[in-house]
Design a protein around this motif. Structure first.
Motif, PDB file in Angstrom:
ATOM      1  N   ASP A 197       0.846  -1.232  -0.115  1.00 19.75           N
ATOM      2  CA  ASP A 197       0.118  -0.107   0.024  1.00 19.75           C
ATOM      3  C   ASP A 197       0.883   1.355  -0.114  1.00 19.75           C
ATOM      4  OD1 ASP A 197      -1.695   1.813   0.585  1.00 19.75           O
ATOM      5  OD2 ASP A 197      -2.757   0.850   1.894  1.00 19.75           O
ATOM      6  N   GLU A 255       0.419   4.483  -0.514  1.00 15.28           N
ATOM      7  CA  GLU A 255       0.010   5.436   0.302  1.00 15.28           C
ATOM      8  C   GLU A 255      -0.002   5.482   1.826  1.00 15.28           C
ATOM      9  OE1 GLU A 255      -3.538   8.962  -0.265  1.00 15.28           O
ATOM     10  OE2 GLU A 255      -3.852   6.802  -0.870  1.00 15.28           O
ATOM     11  N   LYS A 273       0.653  11.659  -4.230  1.00 19.39           N
ATOM     12  CA  LYS A 273       0.030  10.190  -4.883  1.00 19.39           C
ATOM     13  C   LYS A 273      -0.292  10.560  -6.383  1.00 19.39           C
ATOM     14  CE  LYS A 273      -3.590   6.840  -4.834  1.00 19.39           C
ATOM     15  NZ  LYS A 273      -4.752   6.382  -4.195  1.00 19.39           N
ATOM     16  N   ASN A 282      -0.597   7.719  -8.640  1.00 20.11           N
ATOM     17  CA  ASN A 282      -1.636   6.749  -9.142  1.00 20.11           C
ATOM     18  C   ASN A 282      -1.770   5.689  -8.109  1.00 20.11           C
ATOM     19  OD1 ASN A 282       0.615   4.972  -9.914  1.00 20.11           O
ATOM     20  ND2 ASN A 282       0.764   6.047 -11.660  1.00 20.11           N
ATOM     21  N   ASP A 283      -2.354   4.413  -8.411  1.00 20.93           N
ATOM     22  CA  ASP A 283      -2.579   3.585  -7.482  1.00 20.93           C
ATOM     23  C   ASP A 283      -1.314   2.701  -7.218  1.00 20.93           C
ATOM     24  OD1 ASP A 283      -5.042   4.014  -6.787  1.00 20.93           O
ATOM     25  OD2 ASP A 283      -6.007   2.789  -8.025  1.00 20.93           O
ATOM     26  N   ILE A 284      -0.357   2.754  -8.080  1.00 18.72           N
ATOM     27  CA  ILE A 284       0.977   2.251  -7.999  1.00 18.72           C
ATOM     28  C   ILE A 284       2.307   2.833  -7.464  1.00 18.72           C
ATOM     29  CG2 ILE A 284       2.765   1.297  -9.574  1.00 18.72           C
ATOM     30  CD1 ILE A 284       0.414   0.683 -11.465  1.00 18.72           C
ATOM     31  N   TRP A 285       2.001   4.227  -7.232  1.00 17.66           N
ATOM     32  CA  TRP A 285       3.223   5.056  -6.936  1.00 17.66           C
ATOM     33  C   TRP A 285       2.831   6.121  -6.250  1.00 17.66           C
ATOM     34  CZ3 TRP A 285       8.238   3.927  -7.942  1.00 17.66           C
ATOM     35  CH2 TRP A 285       9.388   4.581  -7.438  1.00 17.66           C
ATOM     36  N   CYS A 286       3.749   6.326  -4.973  1.00 15.37           N
ATOM     37  CA  CYS A 286       3.624   7.582  -4.135  1.00 15.37           C
ATOM     38  C   CYS A 286       5.108   8.194  -4.048  1.00 15.37           C
ATOM     39  CB  CYS A 286       2.985   7.539  -3.036  1.00 15.37           C
ATOM     40  SG  CYS A 286       1.396   7.003  -2.896  1.00 15.37           S
ATOM     41  N   ARG A 331       3.498   0.063  -5.374  1.00 14.27           N
ATOM     42  CA  ARG A 331       3.018  -1.088  -5.145  1.00 14.27           C
ATOM     43  C   ARG A 331       3.509  -2.457  -5.553  1.00 14.27           C
ATOM     44  NH1 ARG A 331      -1.963  -1.225  -3.308  1.00 14.27           N
ATOM     45  NH2 ARG A 331      -2.448   0.813  -3.897  1.00 14.27           N
TER      46      ARG A 331
END
Length: 123
Positions: free
Chosen positions: A15, A17, A33, A35-39, A53
């Protein structure tokens, strides 16, 4: 003469985030953030840490080296070990080795919420 400059350290995690938030709680800074893959976390002193992720991540083992050995660890410098430890544990760190030999050893070892080892190191 160098041919590159340091950009960031990236940590695989389930996760991004949440793990970026954990390190923001320890180091300060802003989480971005993408996208859902990288922060990313950009700390007040200019350090950049990426969080990627990795759904099948198996946390590294510490301290022994086996088929899932410690791939890396982070050293975080602190001036007040007790306050830093209290904050790290409150944020979700897990103790791995807190025996600092009565202050003779200048570090303690923890795992972040995704299982990566990190050390709090006295200045």
């Amino acid at each position: 003469m160098p041919v590159a400059t340091f950009s960031l350290v990236a940590l695989d995690c389930p996760d991004p985030e949440a793990l970026a938030g954990f390190y923001a709680g320890l180091l300060g800074g802003e989480v971005q953030k993408y996208n859902d893959i990288w922060c990313d976390l950009r700390t007040p002193d200019g350090i950049r840490i990426g969080f990627q992720r990795a759904p099948g991540l198996r946390p590294p083992s510490w301290p022994r080296a086996d088929d899932n050995a410690q791939q890396l660890h982070l050293d975080l410098t602190v001036s007040d070990m007790e306050a830093a430890q209290e904050r790290a544990l409150a944020l979700g760190a897990r103790p791995l080795d807190l025996d600092d030999d009565g202050g003779e050893r200048n570090f303690r070892v923890y795992a972040d919420p995704a299982g990566h080892p990190f050390c709090l190191c006295r200045t």
